[in-house]
Scaffold this active site. Sequence first.
Site, PDB file in Angstrom:
ATOM      1  N   CYS A 112     -14.856  15.658  21.729  1.00 43.59           N
ATOM      2  CA  CYS A 112     -15.045  16.889  21.495  1.00 43.59           C
ATOM      3  C   CYS A 112     -15.257  17.614  23.072  1.00 43.59           C
ATOM      4  CB  CYS A 112     -16.523  17.049  20.926  1.00 43.59           C
ATOM      5  SG  CYS A 112     -16.347  16.430  19.224  1.00 43.59           S
ATOM      6  N   HIS A 251     -19.934  23.599  22.902  1.00 39.39           N
ATOM      7  CA  HIS A 251     -19.074  22.909  21.622  1.00 39.39           C
ATOM      8  C   HIS A 251     -19.868  23.133  20.335  1.00 39.39           C
ATOM      9  CE1 HIS A 251     -17.396  19.890  19.148  1.00 39.39           C
ATOM     10  NE2 HIS A 251     -18.595  19.086  19.196  1.00 39.39           N
ATOM     11  N   ASN A 281     -17.564  21.428  13.062  1.00 38.43           N
ATOM     12  CA  ASN A 281     -17.054  20.804  14.202  1.00 38.43           C
ATOM     13  C   ASN A 281     -15.701  20.466  14.115  1.00 38.43           C
ATOM     14  OD1 ASN A 281     -16.821  18.957  16.205  1.00 38.43           O
ATOM     15  ND2 ASN A 281     -18.580  17.886  15.811  1.00 38.43           N
TER      16      ASN A 281
HETATM   17  N1  COA Z   1     -26.355  15.128   1.923  1.00 40.53           N
HETATM   18  C1  COA Z   1     -27.606  14.690   1.488  1.00 40.53           C
HETATM   19  N2  COA Z   1     -28.101  13.905   2.092  1.00 40.53           N
HETATM   20  C2  COA Z   1     -27.540  13.229   3.253  1.00 40.53           C
HETATM   21  C3  COA Z   1     -26.387  13.720   3.741  1.00 40.53           C
HETATM   22  C4  COA Z   1     -25.555  14.734   2.864  1.00 40.53           C
HETATM   23  N3  COA Z   1     -24.604  15.248   3.345  1.00 40.53           N
HETATM   24  N4  COA Z   1     -25.994  12.867   4.763  1.00 40.53           N
HETATM   25  C5  COA Z   1     -27.002  12.100   4.921  1.00 40.53           C
HETATM   26  N5  COA Z   1     -28.297  12.212   4.164  1.00 40.53           N
HETATM   27  C6  COA Z   1     -29.316  11.614   3.829  1.00 40.53           C
HETATM   28  C7  COA Z   1     -29.410  10.369   4.523  1.00 40.53           C
HETATM   29  O1  COA Z   1     -28.816   9.285   3.567  1.00 40.53           O
HETATM   30  C8  COA Z   1     -30.799  10.263   4.385  1.00 40.53           C
HETATM   31  O2  COA Z   1     -31.517   9.544   3.317  1.00 40.53           O
HETATM   32  P1  COA Z   1     -32.566   8.668   3.118  1.00 40.53           P
HETATM   33  O3  COA Z   1     -33.655   9.461   4.004  1.00 40.53           O
HETATM   34  O4  COA Z   1     -32.731   8.620   1.825  1.00 40.53           O
HETATM   35  O5  COA Z   1     -32.155   7.466   3.971  1.00 40.53           O
HETATM   36  C9  COA Z   1     -31.506  11.540   4.832  1.00 40.53           C
HETATM   37  O6  COA Z   1     -30.454  12.299   4.566  1.00 40.53           O
HETATM   38  C10 COA Z   1     -31.777  11.638   6.318  1.00 40.53           C
HETATM   39  O7  COA Z   1     -30.664  11.125   7.042  1.00 40.53           O
HETATM   40  P2  COA Z   1     -30.504  11.439   8.718  1.00 40.53           P
HETATM   41  O8  COA Z   1     -29.158  10.840   8.984  1.00 40.53           O
HETATM   42  O9  COA Z   1     -31.774  10.700   9.331  1.00 40.53           O
HETATM   43  O10 COA Z   1     -30.555  13.052   8.810  1.00 40.53           O
HETATM   44  P3  COA Z   1     -30.542  13.683  10.168  1.00 40.53           P
HETATM   45  O11 COA Z   1     -31.797  14.908   9.846  1.00 40.53           O
HETATM   46  O12 COA Z   1     -30.419  13.097  11.261  1.00 40.53           O
HETATM   47  O13 COA Z   1     -29.286  14.758   9.886  1.00 40.53           O
HETATM   48  C11 COA Z   1     -27.208  14.800  10.746  1.00 40.53           C
HETATM   49  C12 COA Z   1     -28.092  14.054   9.850  1.00 40.53           C
HETATM   50  C13 COA Z   1     -25.737  14.077  10.755  1.00 40.53           C
HETATM   51  C14 COA Z   1     -26.938  16.102  10.419  1.00 40.53           C
HETATM   52  C15 COA Z   1     -27.762  14.760  12.065  1.00 40.53           C
HETATM   53  O14 COA Z   1     -27.975  13.471  12.590  1.00 40.53           O
HETATM   54  C16 COA Z   1     -27.030  15.451  13.390  1.00 40.53           C
HETATM   55  O15 COA Z   1     -26.559  16.577  13.347  1.00 40.53           O
HETATM   56  N6  COA Z   1     -26.288  14.387  14.246  1.00 40.53           N
HETATM   57  C17 COA Z   1     -25.335  14.829  15.419  1.00 40.53           C
HETATM   58  C18 COA Z   1     -23.912  14.685  14.523  1.00 40.53           C
HETATM   59  C19 COA Z   1     -23.049  15.414  15.516  1.00 40.53           C
HETATM   60  O16 COA Z   1     -23.227  16.681  15.831  1.00 40.53           O
HETATM   61  N7  COA Z   1     -21.855  14.664  15.941  1.00 40.53           N
HETATM   62  C20 COA Z   1     -20.692  14.923  16.639  1.00 40.53           C
HETATM   63  C21 COA Z   1     -21.185  15.273  17.886  1.00 40.53           C
HETATM   64  S1  COA Z   1     -19.959  15.801  18.954  1.00 40.53           S
END
Ligand code: COA
Length: 324
Positions: A112, A251, A281
């Site tokens: 990215c 980004h 993204n």
């Molecule tokens: N829909 C519904 N529930 C979802 C889900 C979706 N698409 N994806 C994950 N979950 C669930 C998980 O399974 C978890 O359930 P559990 O509590 O029963 O285990 C719960 O939601 C929380 O998951 P978690 O991964 O802790 O959520 P989060 O608040 O961290 O949000 C992201 C997840 C990916 C949105 C967040 O971590 C994020 O933005 N990370 C950065 C990602 C990114 O930008 N990457 C590219 C960088 S260039």
Amino acid sequence: MGTAILGTGSYLPERVVSNQDLEKIVDTSDEWIRTRTGISTRCIGGKGDETYLLAARAAVKALQMAELSATEIDLIIVATISSHMLMPSCACFVQKEIGADRAFAFDINAACSGFVYALDLADKYIQADPSKKILVIGAETLSSRTNWEDRNTCILFGDGAGAVVLGHVEGSRGVIGAKLFSDGKLWSLLHMHTAASCNSELLQAASPGVHIVMEGREVFKYAVKAMEEAVLALLEQEQIALDAIRLVIPHQANIRILNKLVERLGIGTEKVFINVQKYGNTSAASIPIALDEANRESRVQAGDIILFCSFGGGFTWGATLVRW
Ligand code: COA
């Protein structure tokens, strides 16, 4: 100084996939996706939307704005992690597509952060030879690298391309400086395997597939901290005050990452260009797409100082300051 952005262009595939569409594929909801990521829709390419074609369409628009023909381009750099072939490069396909017969062309992979890395590289070429005209393109079809059964990742990404034409100009306009960083020790938190090797000595029984694999929470933490540090280091390097920045084009990974970054830096949200809600993204394409939109909406005016900042797999991250 002197490496100016002479033209911008972008291209997004026509097909728009909403969060409601994704509800039919994985166990998720529009509400979850919007509150956790800020994303409502993303553009997903189909046949005829190969990465190099998206890139070429964005490049043609940037050339039109710069009032240059493709044959006046000396170098094409494409930042991508989703070229449709491993060899030749996406940049060579773009060269063929737009008829940039005089150019040499290559890809870079900084995930990215690809656009800010490529911009820095192009700036160095132009500093070495001010007669050079360079196309820098960020282009991705991440839909082809997404595991559509993994709700943790498939909701995040989209396809698209953005391009800039760069050339030397006299005066204070142009790239002011950049700070780039990498930390390969953290590779496993955000990565994409290649297809199973055909080399019998390397061949493994189970292919991990060509999918983005991510530890979302860890990536989130590092992304905010790394981008904040890169921005502060760059401002210090260039002796420019935060207040002098007219527009931040980050980004577009996730609205929560961007909100946290803005809060920690103490920048007014009105100074931050956001379009993640529309496109998700798009990795290396996200900054040049956002820049093109900001430019065409007249959000940038002559003399404005613009800040780009990015974070991605590698990990890679960085920041660039440009005077418009
Ligand atoms: N829909 C519904 N529930 C979802 C889900 C979706 N698409 N994806 C994950 N979950 C669930 C998980 O399974 C978890 O359930 P559990 O509590 O029963 O285990 C719960 O939601 C929380 O998951 P978690 O991964 O802790 O959520 P989060 O608040 O961290 O949000 C992201 C997840 C990916 C949105 C967040 O971590 C994020 O933005 N990370 C950065 C990602 C990114 O930008 N990457 C590219 C960088 S260039």
